[in-house]
Write a protein that holds these residues in place. Structure first.
Motif, PDB file in Angstrom:
ATOM      1  N   VAL A 452     -30.879 -15.778  84.705  1.00 30.00           N
ATOM      2  CA  VAL A 452     -30.841 -16.472  83.388  1.00 30.00           C
ATOM      3  C   VAL A 452     -30.823 -15.416  82.364  1.00 30.00           C
ATOM      4  O   VAL A 452     -31.463 -14.374  82.336  1.00 30.00           O
ATOM      5  N   ARG A 453     -29.899 -15.617  81.377  1.00 29.74           N
ATOM      6  CA  ARG A 453     -30.130 -14.546  80.285  1.00 29.74           C
ATOM      7  C   ARG A 453     -31.104 -14.287  79.586  1.00 29.74           C
ATOM      8  O   ARG A 453     -32.085 -15.217  79.638  1.00 29.74           O
ATOM      9  N   SER A 454     -31.398 -13.172  79.025  1.00 28.38           N
ATOM     10  CA  SER A 454     -32.650 -12.514  78.249  1.00 28.38           C
ATOM     11  C   SER A 454     -33.831 -12.463  79.291  1.00 28.38           C
ATOM     12  O   SER A 454     -35.109 -12.366  78.561  1.00 28.38           O
ATOM     13  N   ARG A 455     -33.709 -12.760  80.356  1.00 28.95           N
ATOM     14  CA  ARG A 455     -35.065 -12.798  81.429  1.00 28.95           C
ATOM     15  C   ARG A 455     -35.120 -11.336  81.633  1.00 28.95           C
ATOM     16  O   ARG A 455     -34.604 -10.318  81.689  1.00 28.95           O
ATOM     17  N   ARG A 456     -36.843 -11.255  81.649  1.00 26.92           N
ATOM     18  CA  ARG A 456     -37.334  -9.791  81.748  1.00 26.92           C
ATOM     19  C   ARG A 456     -37.918  -9.953  83.233  1.00 26.92           C
ATOM     20  O   ARG A 456     -38.090 -10.801  84.158  1.00 26.92           O
ATOM     21  N   VAL A 457     -38.598  -8.661  83.578  1.00 29.67           N
ATOM     22  CA  VAL A 457     -38.990  -8.304  84.972  1.00 29.67           C
ATOM     23  C   VAL A 457     -39.997  -9.420  85.494  1.00 29.67           C
ATOM     24  O   VAL A 457     -40.129  -9.824  86.607  1.00 29.67           O
ATOM     25  N   ARG A 458     -41.020  -9.773  84.460  1.00 28.11           N
ATOM     26  CA  ARG A 458     -41.963 -10.743  84.749  1.00 28.11           C
ATOM     27  C   ARG A 458     -41.304 -12.093  85.023  1.00 28.11           C
ATOM     28  O   ARG A 458     -42.107 -12.732  85.973  1.00 28.11           O
ATOM     29  N   HIS A 459     -40.378 -12.403  84.630  1.00 27.38           N
ATOM     30  CA  HIS A 459     -39.677 -13.637  84.839  1.00 27.38           C
ATOM     31  C   HIS A 459     -39.256 -13.675  86.449  1.00 27.38           C
ATOM     32  O   HIS A 459     -39.099 -14.531  87.082  1.00 27.38           O
ATOM     33  N   LEU A 460     -38.936 -12.411  86.707  1.00 25.87           N
ATOM     34  CA  LEU A 460     -38.329 -12.094  88.065  1.00 25.87           C
ATOM     35  C   LEU A 460     -39.486 -12.501  89.059  1.00 25.87           C
ATOM     36  O   LEU A 460     -39.368 -13.226  90.094  1.00 25.87           O
ATOM     37  N   VAL A 461     -40.505 -11.800  88.799  1.00 30.05           N
ATOM     38  CA  VAL A 461     -41.843 -11.801  89.577  1.00 30.05           C
ATOM     39  C   VAL A 461     -42.358 -13.398  89.701  1.00 30.05           C
ATOM     40  O   VAL A 461     -42.701 -14.014  90.421  1.00 30.05           O
ATOM     41  N   GLU A 462     -42.574 -14.212  88.476  1.00 32.34           N
ATOM     42  CA  GLU A 462     -43.203 -15.070  88.268  1.00 32.34           C
ATOM     43  C   GLU A 462     -42.444 -16.277  88.561  1.00 32.34           C
ATOM     44  O   GLU A 462     -42.892 -17.364  89.231  1.00 32.34           O
ATOM     45  N   GLU A 463     -41.021 -16.347  88.547  1.00 34.21           N
ATOM     46  CA  GLU A 463     -40.340 -17.464  88.621  1.00 34.21           C
ATOM     47  C   GLU A 463     -38.823 -17.642  89.563  1.00 34.21           C
ATOM     48  O   GLU A 463     -38.972 -18.159  90.405  1.00 34.21           O
ATOM     49  N   GLN A 464     -38.207 -16.422  89.347  1.00 32.68           N
ATOM     50  CA  GLN A 464     -37.134 -16.202  90.315  1.00 32.68           C
ATOM     51  C   GLN A 464     -37.377 -15.825  91.855  1.00 32.68           C
ATOM     52  O   GLN A 464     -36.721 -16.451  92.783  1.00 32.68           O
ATOM     53  N   VAL A 465     -38.597 -15.022  91.986  1.00 32.20           N
ATOM     54  CA  VAL A 465     -38.661 -14.695  93.417  1.00 32.20           C
ATOM     55  C   VAL A 465     -39.234 -15.876  94.294  1.00 32.20           C
ATOM     56  O   VAL A 465     -38.891 -16.258  95.265  1.00 32.20           O
ATOM     57  N   PRO A 466     -40.386 -16.952  93.624  1.00 38.75           N
ATOM     58  CA  PRO A 466     -40.585 -17.867  94.232  1.00 38.75           C
ATOM     59  C   PRO A 466     -39.652 -18.810  94.658  1.00 38.75           C
ATOM     60  O   PRO A 466     -39.445 -19.384  95.817  1.00 38.75           O
ATOM     61  N   ALA A 467     -38.669 -19.131  93.718  1.00 36.26           N
ATOM     62  CA  ALA A 467     -37.590 -20.090  93.866  1.00 36.26           C
ATOM     63  C   ALA A 467     -36.773 -19.559  94.743  1.00 36.26           C
ATOM     64  O   ALA A 467     -36.307 -20.291  95.577  1.00 36.26           O
ATOM     65  N   CYS A 468     -36.435 -18.324  95.010  1.00 40.17           N
ATOM     66  CA  CYS A 468     -35.500 -17.694  95.759  1.00 40.17           C
ATOM     67  C   CYS A 468     -36.021 -17.949  97.188  1.00 40.17           C
ATOM     68  O   CYS A 468     -35.627 -18.181  98.077  1.00 40.17           O
ATOM     69  N   LEU A 469     -37.422 -17.458  97.485  1.00 40.72           N
ATOM     70  CA  LEU A 469     -37.998 -17.652  98.638  1.00 40.72           C
ATOM     71  C   LEU A 469     -38.084 -18.978  99.315  1.00 40.72           C
ATOM     72  O   LEU A 469     -37.841 -18.985 100.467  1.00 40.72           O
ATOM     73  N   SER A 470     -38.089 -19.909  98.543  1.00 42.06           N
ATOM     74  CA  SER A 470     -38.225 -21.175  99.100  1.00 42.06           C
ATOM     75  C   SER A 470     -36.404 -21.654  99.558  1.00 42.06           C
ATOM     76  O   SER A 470     -36.459 -22.564 100.254  1.00 42.06           O
ATOM     77  N   LEU A 471     -35.563 -20.802  99.252  1.00 43.39           N
ATOM     78  CA  LEU A 471     -34.173 -21.138  99.922  1.00 43.39           C
ATOM     79  C   LEU A 471     -33.980 -20.105 101.021  1.00 43.39           C
ATOM     80  O   LEU A 471     -33.022 -20.368 101.772  1.00 43.39           O
ATOM     81  N   VAL A 503     -39.445  -6.796  95.337  1.00 49.28           N
ATOM     82  CA  VAL A 503     -38.689  -6.157  96.217  1.00 49.28           C
ATOM     83  C   VAL A 503     -39.428  -6.326  97.513  1.00 49.28           C
ATOM     84  O   VAL A 503     -39.088  -6.885  98.578  1.00 49.28           O
ATOM     85  N   ARG A 504     -40.836  -5.923  97.375  1.00 47.53           N
ATOM     86  CA  ARG A 504     -41.529  -5.969  98.604  1.00 47.53           C
ATOM     87  C   ARG A 504     -41.857  -7.683  99.272  1.00 47.53           C
ATOM     88  O   ARG A 504     -41.703  -7.647 100.499  1.00 47.53           O
ATOM     89  N   ARG A 505     -42.047  -8.490  98.361  1.00 47.72           N
ATOM     90  CA  ARG A 505     -41.987  -9.720  98.688  1.00 47.72           C
ATOM     91  C   ARG A 505     -40.810 -10.325  99.289  1.00 47.72           C
ATOM     92  O   ARG A 505     -40.782 -11.151 100.473  1.00 47.72           O
ATOM     93  N   LEU A 506     -39.567  -9.779  99.021  1.00 47.06           N
ATOM     94  CA  LEU A 506     -38.560 -10.418  99.574  1.00 47.06           C
ATOM     95  C   LEU A 506     -38.188  -9.795 100.738  1.00 47.06           C
ATOM     96  O   LEU A 506     -37.811 -10.466 101.787  1.00 47.06           O
ATOM     97  N   ARG A 507     -38.487  -8.511 100.841  1.00 46.04           N
ATOM     98  CA  ARG A 507     -38.017  -7.676 102.123  1.00 46.04           C
ATOM     99  C   ARG A 507     -39.041  -8.416 103.195  1.00 46.04           C
ATOM    100  O   ARG A 507     -38.795  -8.426 104.448  1.00 46.04           O
ATOM    101  N   GLU A 508     -40.435  -8.775 102.897  1.00 49.86           N
ATOM    102  CA  GLU A 508     -41.371  -9.348 103.875  1.00 49.86           C
ATOM    103  C   GLU A 508     -40.850 -10.516 104.584  1.00 49.86           C
ATOM    104  O   GLU A 508     -41.460 -11.002 105.388  1.00 49.86           O
ATOM    105  N   SER A 509     -40.119 -11.109 103.574  1.00 52.45           N
ATOM    106  CA  SER A 509     -39.615 -12.384 103.956  1.00 52.45           C
ATOM    107  C   SER A 509     -38.512 -12.136 105.060  1.00 52.45           C
ATOM    108  O   SER A 509     -38.033 -13.308 105.590  1.00 52.45           O
ATOM    109  N   GLY A 510     -38.161 -11.083 105.398  1.00 44.67           N
ATOM    110  CA  GLY A 510     -37.003 -10.876 106.172  1.00 44.67           C
ATOM    111  C   GLY A 510     -35.488 -10.697 105.376  1.00 44.67           C
ATOM    112  O   GLY A 510     -34.667 -10.496 106.403  1.00 44.67           O
ATOM    113  N   ALA A 511     -35.501 -10.758 104.259  1.00 47.86           N
ATOM    114  CA  ALA A 511     -34.300 -10.532 103.533  1.00 47.86           C
ATOM    115  C   ALA A 511     -33.640  -9.105 103.345  1.00 47.86           C
ATOM    116  O   ALA A 511     -34.827  -8.573 103.198  1.00 47.86           O
TER     117      ALA A 511
END
Length: 660
Positions: A452-471, A503-511
């Motif tokens: 999403v436009r204008s997003r910062r790294v904290r949004h990556l950690v708090e919003e995008q990564v959890p939603a990504c892992l659910s997929l 990145v570590r959370r994503l890698r720990e998921s096996g991705a």
């Protein structure tokens, strides 16, 4: 066999790389093979005394004997195409070697990259942390891309494997046992370099380049050692400082050929302090000369010196241990004789003849691997091996893109419905879907884009990564951070630290994770931010190496700095820029012929972007200022364009949900 040799160093500059190349060329000639050399030219003279091409080069400012060449890839490709090589030998590749690698790919030739210079450790010795991260990233990218890499020692192979390089084989160095031999010992030479030497005194010597990366300052530990005359053979930028710290030592400068052989055999003990050696050719030459060795217990010497049999390995960095080991051998004539005999025996089978034949075998293996790679729809990591030809390559089936406006695709209107954007991640999803195999005609590739436009790294950690892992993806791209770096105040290390958490959370998921560096256009105002971006990207490269992420080094793509790939708003990419990023990502992921496909795509769809209406000031600048004054961003209220998977790729019953 026709072998093209691309070397970073060549005559008249004589060093380990040049010596190895000359031995290789001699062996190829003796075996009836044809060779063609591409090497840096010396000064204005650009002719080689053998078939090949000398390319223009520049001397390093503080080390003029070393020349750097980076000719256009196209010019090297033309030379290779005319020669028609069966294999391209990359000797200690870094700058010219990278150009040679790309040129070899352009002419569809296998490459054998010979790892010989530990540039990563060299940058550490010179106190250049940012350069160290860049060097590690470049070495990793180069050797992963080569068909086959050859390491000279077990330590060097472990280093490459630690960088994520596959297909690494051992190929050491031969030694000239006729030139370097005990019978070269000349008492007249010893009397000249150590006049008035008593019968109970010994000559301890070092041979090599006098430079910080060789740790020659450690030789100071031997100063004042009773019964020892110190001789230093070699030259380099550290010579002046070393002469001042060792006024009693004899400095002979650079020697080669028979003069070096006589000097080597004239020593009683050879000392090798460098910890960043991938091999240690001078150690072998000392051993062949019947001289016991005291070397640091790290890197290449571990494969050459058998501690307490033909020399000593001392604790790395321990000057007291170095001094004690030298004193032990210097004070015991019987031990010196026993070590010397064992050393000579140890190298008796390490001839250039046997090493040359082994190299021909590596060339043949590279040709086999190259044929396998060409037959694979996706060149994934780890790559195929002749022992497992029938095994299927890893395949990504669920790809999720994370990030900000660049990954959302802002300003990429090429072949997109009105009011929507395409973007590099959409393009990459299609490339991956088309590159992967399908069974029974069913589409097997899914794609979601949470950027999403204008997003910062904290949004990556708090919003995008959890939603990504659910997929539950098996491939995730992360390209974010620019919005953090343009703030008035920013803690670059803290921002990068949050990226590492993600990145570590994503890698720990096996991705698998593709981690992209951020980049700036070539504008004067962008220069104010350059230092921040460089520091952030250096940390991202370290994160990629530490986590096993696939680095997409966009900062290293010069075309992305060109204003022609930036949109009218001056902060986003136009379609040409998104195409460039997409194909660079595809290349990093092993999609075959990605670079050629990029050119074809550009020719067919040469920027259908709709020109923006109005002036930049009213259209882009003033709205941005107004949002900042109100504490808002362009992304407020905007949701991800693809929060759930869509099917991508052609199929009998389904069409891609993305613009074609």
């Amino acid at each position: 066999m026709r072998v093209a040799v691309v070397t970073e160093s060549f005559l008249p500059h004589m060093n380990g790389v040049t010596g190895s190349v000359l031995q290789t060329l001699g062996h190829l000639e003796r075996r009836g093979h044809e060779a063609y050399v591409i090497a840096p030219g010396a000064g204005r003279e650009h002719a080689l005394a053998m078939p090949g091409r000398a390319v223009p080069s520049l001397p390093l400012p503080r080390y003029p004997a070393v020349r750097v060449a980076a000719p256009p890839v196209a010019s090297i490709a033309r030379a290779l195409r005319a020669f028609r090589p069966d294999v391209v030998h990359l000797a200690s590749p870094f700058v010219l070697g990278w150009q040679g690698l790309l040129a070899a790919e352009a002419v569809d030739a296998p490459t054998v990259a010979v790892y010989q210079t530990d540039v990563i450790s060299y940058t550490e010795r010179y106190g250049l942390p940012r350069a160290t991260a860049l060097a590690a990233s470049h070495v990793r990218r180069l050797h992963r891309r080569a068909t086959l890499s050859l390491a000279p020692s077990a330590a060097a192979r472990r280093q490459l494997e630690g960088l994520g390089v596959d297909r690494v084989s051992l190929w050491g160095r031969g030694v000239d046992g006729i030139r370097f031999a005990p019978h070269r010992r000349d008492e007249g030479w010893r009397a000249r370099v150590a006049p008035g030497m008593r019968a109970d005194e010994v000559i301890v010597g070092y041979v090599g380049r006098l430079a910080p990366e060789k740790q020659v300052e450690d030789l100071v530990a031997l100063r004042g050692l009773p019964g020892v005359r110190l001789v230093v053979i070699g030259d380099g930028p550290a010579r002046g400082a070393l002469e001042r710290r060792l006024p009693e030592a004899t400095f002979l400068g650079h020697l080669h050929g028979d003069d070096l052989a006589v000097a080597m055999a004239g020593l009683d003990v050879f000392v090798h302090p460098g910890e960043s050696e991938t091999f240690g050719q001078t150690i072998q030459e000392a051993q062949a000369s019947g001289v016991p060795v005291v070397a640091t217990g790290r890197g290449g010497p571990l494969d050459l010196v058998r501690s307490s049999i033909d020399g000593w390995l001392y604790r790395p960095g321990d000057a007291d241990d170095l001094r004690a080991r030298v004193a032990d051998i210097a004070g015991d004539a019987a031990k010196r004789r026993a070590f010397a005999e064992a050393a000579r025996t140890a190298v008796s089978g390490r001839t250039w003849e046997s090493l040359g034949d082994a190299l021909l075998g590596h060339y043949a293996r590279a040709a086999t691997l190259h044929r396998i790679d060409r037959a694979r729809p996706v060149r994934a990591w780890p790559r195929a091996d002749p022992t497992a030809v029938d095994s299927a390559p890893p395949l990504w089936r669920r790809y999720v893109a994370l990030g900000d406006s660049i990954t959302e695709g802002l300003c990429d209107t090429s072949r997109a419905p009105a009011g929507s954007y395409r973007g590099w991640a959409d393009r990459l999803a299609q490339l991956l879907a088309l590159a992967g195999p399908r069974s029974h005609g069913a589409v097997r590739f899914s794609y979601a884009n949470l950027a999403v436009r204008s997003r910062r790294v904290r949004h990556l950690v708090e919003e995008q990564v959890p939603a990504c892992l659910s997929l539950r993806p098996d491939l995730v791209s992360v390209l974010i951070g620019a919005n953090d770096l343009v703030q008035a105040r920013v803690d670059v290390a803290a921002v990068a630290g949050e990226v590492e958490i993600a990145v570590r959370r994503l890698r720990e998921s096996g991705a698998d994770v593709v981690l992209g560096t951020v980049f700036l256009p070539s504008r004067m105002l962008a220069g104010v931010l350059a230092r921040r971006f460089a520091a952030y990207n250096a940390r991202l490269r370290e994160i990629a190496a530490a986590t096993g992420a696939i680095l997409l080094d966009l900062e290293a793509v010069p075309e992305l700095r060109g204003l022609e790939v930036w949109a009218d708003d001056k902060v986003h990419l136009r379609s040409a820029g998104h195409r460039l990023v997409a194909y660079r990502a595809a290349e990093a992921l092993g999609v075959p012929h990605a670079e050629a496909l990029a050119g074809l795509d550009g020719a067919f769809h040469d920027d259908e972007d709709v020109p923006a209406a109005g002036t930049w000031l009213r259209r882009d600048a003033l709205p941005w200022v107004w949002r900042r004054l109100r504490g808002r961003t362009a992304g407020d209220g905007v949701v991800a364009k693809l929060p759930a998977y869509v099917a991508v790729g052609p199929g009998p019953r389904s069409r891609s949900s993305l613009p074609q």
